[in-house]
Design an enzyme around this catalytic site. Structure first.
Site, PDB file in Angstrom:
ATOM      1  N   ASP A  24      21.582  -0.637  -6.329  1.00  0.00           N
ATOM      2  CA  ASP A  24      21.589  -0.339  -4.898  1.00  0.00           C
ATOM      3  C   ASP A  24      23.026  -0.208  -4.412  1.00  0.00           C
ATOM      4  O   ASP A  24      23.886   0.288  -5.133  1.00  0.00           O
ATOM      5  CB  ASP A  24      20.851  -1.462  -4.145  1.00  0.00           C
ATOM      6  N   HIS A  74      22.086  -2.694   2.431  1.00  0.00           N
ATOM      7  CA  HIS A  74      20.753  -2.443   1.881  1.00  0.00           C
ATOM      8  C   HIS A  74      20.493  -3.252   0.609  1.00  0.00           C
ATOM      9  O   HIS A  74      19.452  -3.904   0.460  1.00  0.00           O
ATOM     10  CB  HIS A  74      20.610  -0.944   1.608  1.00  0.00           C
ATOM     11  N   SER A  89      11.550   0.493   0.499  1.00  0.00           N
ATOM     12  CA  SER A  89      12.699  -0.178  -0.118  1.00  0.00           C
ATOM     13  C   SER A  89      12.530  -1.690  -0.095  1.00  0.00           C
ATOM     14  O   SER A  89      13.118  -2.399  -0.912  1.00  0.00           O
ATOM     15  CB  SER A  89      13.996   0.185   0.619  1.00  0.00           C
TER      16      SER A  89
END
Length: 807
Positions: free
Chosen positions: A90, A145, A452
Site C-alpha cells: 500500500d 491509506h 480497501s
C-alpha cells in the site's frame, strides 16, 4: 431486562447509565454466555422509568466484530492472529502510531518491509523515478491509506495511555496479535503501477508473509492481463494467500471487479456495512446525539463548547416551516432546499435539525460554525425552551458508536462481478462500509469506507482458515416496491457472502468447488457437481437447500429431488444438480444465480456454495454501442449542450465518426473532410462492455500506399491520436484492455468522452505524424470476449463510410 451484544459488560453499562442520572437501582440477574447476554434490574425508591439508549448499550470496542464471527473465534478458539504474518502492500505504514506498536523491525508489530518508490514518486507522466530504500514509513500521504489498512488487520488501541493518542472508542483490529510486513508502492501523492505491485508481492512472499493484502485496484480487468495478477498466481501456488479489494464502482453496474482481485488465485473481497460506526456527538441536557459539522468550516466548534441557543420560530417543526432563518446563532429546521442551503440560511453560528429521521451532510458557511443534528435533538431543544428552560447544548469532538441500519448488507459502493469471462468474482465479503476506526498520519484515528477496508478484514485470518472457509450470505431485503420478499443479495455482487471467522476456523466439512461458474447459455453444462467431505470422526447428515437471490429466477430439474445427503466419517460424497436459466430476453445478458446451503446435524454453521451465470451468447455480445436512446438522453445530449452546441442533437448514441456535434448522421460516403478549414471528425467510441483489446484506426483506401510509406507509416492501418473535448486531454486509439464507459465517472471507471480527430496518427515507431491526404475509413475494432485475437471474425467492428481527407 435489557439484552446486550456479545462482548459487552452488561453490569458496567447499566452502572454507567444510572450513575449519570444518580438513579438508585439494583441488579437482579445477569447472564453472559454463548446463548445470551442480558441483565435485569430494579429501579429503587419509586424512581422514574428510564430507558437505556441503544447507542450506550453498544459502546464496546468489539461490537464491530459481532457479525463476522471474530469475537467467537477469539473467545472460543483463542484465535488472535498470533503467528500470522500479513503483508500490507500500500502507501506504507505509519508504524510510529502506538496502536501499531510504535516502531519498526524485529520485535515490533510492523516487523519487516520495504519502500519501493520514495516520497517524490507519483506514478504520473513526468514523475521522478522510484528511489527505493528499506524503510516503509508513511509520513506524508494525505489519507494514510496503508496505515489504516494495517490497523484494520492488527491494531490494538485498548490500553493506550500516551497523551494525544488515546482513542474515544478503544478498538482492536481483526487479528491484534498478528505481525505486519509493510511494502510501500505509493509516494506521498499519485498512483502506482502493476510492476511495483508485482515486485512487492514477490518480496512479501520471499519475506515469509502468510497472507498478502492489496487494497488496490483499477477498473475492470482480465485475470491474466497484469503483472500483479500473475505474481499473485505464482506466490499462491507456493502457499501464500493473496487478498485484494474488489473495487468501489458499485454504481457502475455489473462486470466491474478490478485487478488484482480478478486474479484466479486471488481472493476478491466485496464490502458489507458494519454494525456501528464511531460518530462525533453533541449533548442536549446530557443526552447524546450524533451530529455532522458543516464542511465549509469544520473546526470552529471547540470540544466541550457550550452553545447559546436562539430559536426564531418555536413552531417551525409543528407547522412545517422552512424559512425561519434570521437572527443570531440559532436553531433552524431543515427542509426544502428551495429556501436556501445551509450556506445561505446560516447568518451566524447555527444548528440545523433534520425534518425527518435522516441525517444529511451540509456545507455551511466558511465564516461561521454550523452543525446538522437529528430531529430528536432539535425537538429536545424546542421542548426545553417551550417549557421555559434554557437547554444546555454542548458541542464535543468525542465519539460514540452508532448503529448502522444497513448492517450486514452489501455496501452500495462495492464493485460487482462477474469477471469479463464469467468467472466467479468477487469471492466473498468483509466489513468495509463504515469500517472500524483506525489510524493514520494526519489524523490519529478515523473511519474509512471501501473495499480497501473489507480486504484487510478478510486478510486478518490464520493462513489455514482459507482452506476450509465457511461463508454465510446474510439476508438482503429487496425493496418493497420490487419483489415484496426477502432474498439473498446476488452472488455476482457478494460472492459467497460475508466471511464467518469462527465457522472458517472450526468447521470440519469441506465443500469443493467453493463457487460454481455457470458461464453463459451457450456453454451451460447438462449438470454440475460439488463434493462434500466429512472430516468429523462420525457420520453426518447434510441437509441441502437452494436459495434464490435477488433478481434471480431459478428452476431445479429432477436431479434435485433429494434434500438429504449422508456422508460417512472421513469420506466424501459428490452431488450432481442441473440448472435451467430463466426465460428472459437473451439480448439483455441477464445475470442469474443463487446459493446452495449445506448444514449438518452436529453444528449450526451454514456453508454456502454460490452459483451464477449469464443468459445469452457472451462471445457474440456487441462491444460497441449502437443506437442507445438511454445513453443519448442521460449523457450525450447534456454533454453536447455543455459544449455550447445549439443545434438539434441525435436521439440515439452510436459508436462512429461524425462531421459535427449533432451526431445525427455519420460521415457520408465520399465526403470531403478538410482538416484545415473544419473541425475534423468527431468520434464516439462507446464500449458497452469490456474487451481485452481494441483499436481505433484510419484505414487507407487507396490502391497505392506509397503516400503512407513516405509519411513514415508502415501500413495502410494507422492508430489514431485524438483529443477529448469534453473531459480534456488526448489519448491514442489503442486499448489493452478496453474498459466500458458509463453515464458518469466512477472511482475506477472513466466517463465517456467526446473526441475530435484532426488527422494525427502514430507512425511505425509510434511517434505522432500527420496522415497524407487521400481516402480513408475510420474503423473501431474490439476483441470479443472468449474470442481469438488472431481471428478477424472474433472482433466487433464498426466502420465508417470511405471519405476523402484533405488539408
Amino acid at each position: 431486562m435489557v439484552h446486550f451484544p456479545q462482548g459487552v459488560d452488561a453490569k458496567a453499562q447499566i452502572q454507567s447509565h444510572f450513575a449519570a442520572t444518580n438513579t438508585p437501582y439494583s441488579i437482579r440477574v445477569a447472564v453472559n454466555n454463548k446463548y445470551a447476554n442480558f441483565a435485569s434490574f430494579t429501579i429503587e425508591n419509586g424512581g422514574a422509568c428510564v430507558s437505556i439508549q441503544k447507542s450506550e448499550v453498544q459502546q464496546t470496542p468489539e461490537l464491530i466484530h459481532t457479525i463476522t464471527g471474530v469475537n467467537d473465534a477469539r473467545k472460543l478458539l483463542k484465535l488472535t492472529g498470533k503467528g500470522l504474518n500479513v503483508a500490507v502492500i500500500d502507501s506504507g505504514v505509519h508504524y510510529l502510531h502506538p496502536a501499531l506498536g510504535g516502531g519498526f523491525g524485529p520485535g515490533y508489530k510492523v516487523a519487516k518491509g520495504y519502500d519501493f518508490v520514495g516520497d517524490a514518486f507519483t506514478g504520473q507522466a513526468g514523475s521522478p523515478p522510484p528511489t527505493p530504500d528499506s524503510d516503509p514509513l508513511d509520513a506524508c500521504s494525505e489519507e494514510s491509506h496503508g496505515t489504516h489498512v494495517a490497523g484494520i488487520i492488527a491494531a490494538d488501541a485498548r490500553n493506550i495511555t500516551q497523551a494525544g493518542w488515546i482513542p474515544s472508542v478503544p478498538f482492536t483490529g481483526v487479528a491484534p496479535d498478528a505481525t505486519i510486513f509493510a511494502y510501500r508502492i505509493f509516494g506521498c501523492t499519485g498512483s502506482t503501477s502493476s510492476d511495483l505491485e508485482a515486485a512487492a508481492i514477490y518480496q512479501a512472499a520471499a519475506d515469509g508473509a502468510h497472507v498478502i493484502n492489496l487494497s488496490i485496484g483499477g477498473g475492470p480487468d482480465y485475470y491474466d492481463d497484469s503483472a500483479a495478477t500473475y505474481a499473485a498466481e505464482v506466490v499462491s501456488k507456493d502457499g501464500h494467500f493473496v487478498v485484494a479489494s474488489a473495487g468501489n464502482d458499485g454504481a457502475a453496474g455489473t462486470f466491474v471487479t478490478g485487478s488484482p482481485a480478478v486474479g484466479r488465485s486471488a481472493l476478491g473481497v466485496a464490502s458489507f456495512d458494519n454494525v456501528a460506526a464511531p460518530q462525533v456527538y453533541m449533548t442536549v441536557d446530557g443526552a447524546k446525539f450524533i451530529y455532522n459539522v458543516g464542511s465549509a468550516n469544520p473546526t470552529k466548534f471547540a470540544d466541550g463548547q457550550v452553545l447559546d441557543i436562539v430559536v426564531n420560530n418555536l413552531d417551525a417543526d409543528v407547522n412545517d416551516v422552512q424559512d425561519d432563518a434570521n437572527g443570531k446563532a440559532m436553531l433552524i429546521r431543515w427542509g426544502d432546499t428551495a429556501k436556501g442551503g445551509s450556506a445561505a440560511r446560516c447568518a451566524s453560528a447555527c444548528i440545523l435539525y433534520s425534518n425527518n429521521d435522516a441525517m444529511s451532510n451540509i456545507l455551511g458557511a466558511a465564516q461561521i460554525p454550523s452543525m446538522f443534528i437529528p430531529r430528536a435533538a432539535g425537538q429536545a431543544i424546542l421542548a426545553a425552551i417551550k417549557a421555559g428552560k434554557a437547554p444546555k447544548v454542548v458541542a464535543t469532538w468525542q465519539l460514540m458508536n452508532m448503529p448502522i441500519k444497513t448492517a450486514a448488507t452489501l455496501s452500495d459502493f462495492s464493485s460487482p462481478g462477474l469477471d469479463n469471462e464469467l468467472w466467479f468474482k468477487p469471492d466473498l465479503g468483509g466489513i468495509g462500509g463504515q469500517r472500524v476506526p483506525s489510524q493514520g498520519f494526519h489524523e490519529n484515528y478515523g473511519v474509512m469506507s471501501g473495499t480497501s477496508m473489507a480486504s484487510p478484514y478478510v486478510a486478518g485470518k490464520r493462513k489455514h482458515h482459507f482452506q476450509r472457509i465457511a461463508r454465510l450470505p446474510p439476508e438482503y431485503r429487496v425493496s418493497q416496491t420490487s419483489l415484496r420478499t426477502e432474498l439473498h443479495s446476488s452472488p455476482s455482487y457478494q460472492g459467497a457472502g460475508l466471511i464467518n471467522a469462527y465457522a472458517a476456523a472450526s468447521i470440519k466439512t469441506i465443500v469443493l468447488p467453493s463457487a460454481i461458474a455457470l458461464n453463459d447459455t451457450v456453454n451451460l453444462k447438462q449438470s454440475y457437481n460439488f463434493t462434500i467431505t466429512n472430516n468429523y470422526k462420525f457420520d453426518q447428515n447434510y441437509y441441502l437447500n437452494n436459495n434464490a437471490a435477488a433478481t434471480v429466477r431459478w428452476i431445479w430439474q429432477e436431479a434435485w429431488d433429494f434434500k438429504l445427503v449422508r456422508v460417512k466419517a472421513g469420506k466424501s460424497v459428490t452431488v450432481s444438480f442441473q440448472i435451467t436459466p430463466p426465460s428472459v430476453d437473451s439480448s439483455l445478458y441477464a445475470v442469474y444465480g443463487g446459493y446452495i446451503s449445506i448444514v449438518n446435524d452436529y453444528d449450526d454453521n451454514v456453508i454456502s456454495v454460490p452459483y451464477a451465470g449469464v443468459v445469452g451468447d457472451w462471445k457474440n455480445r456487441n462491444i460497441w454501442t449502437r443506437k442507445s436512446a438511454s445513453l443519448a438522453s442521460k449523457w450525450l445530449i447534456p454533454s453536447v449542450k455543455s459544449l455550447g452546441f445549439k443545434g438539434d442533437i441525435t436521439a440515439f448514441a452510436s459508436t462512429g465518426a461524425f462531421p459535427d456535434l449533432s451526431f445525427k448522421t455519420p460521415v457520408a460516403r465520399n465526403a470531403v473532410v478538410n482538416m484545415t478549414s473544419s473541425n475534423g471528425l468527431f468520434l464516439l467510441p462507446l464500449p458497452s462492455m469490456n474487451a481485452r483489446f481494441a483499436e481505433i484506426q484510419a484505414i487507407y483506401q487507396g490502391a497505392d500506399i506509397t503516400p503512407l510509406l513516405k509519411a513514415g507509416f508502415a501500413s495502410r492501418s494507422v492508430v489514431l491520436r485524438y483529443g477529448d473535448i469534453l473531459n480534456g486531454g488526448t489519448r491514442p486509439g489503442y486499448f489493452e484492455p478496453l474498459q466500458r464507459t458509463t453515464f458518469a465517472k466512477a472511482q475506477s471507471i472513466q466517463a465517456n468522452g467526446i473526441y475530435q480527430w484532426t488527422g494525427i496518427g502514430y507512425n511505425k515507431v509510434f511517434r505522432l505524424a500527420r496522415l497524407p491526404p487521400g481516402p480513408y475509413r475510420i474503423v473501431f475494432a474490439a476483441q470479443k470476449n472468449f474470442g481469438d485475437e488472431y481471428n478477424n471474425d472474433d472482433f466487433d467492428v464498426v466502420a465508417s463510410e470511405a471519405f476523402n481527407l484533405v488539408y
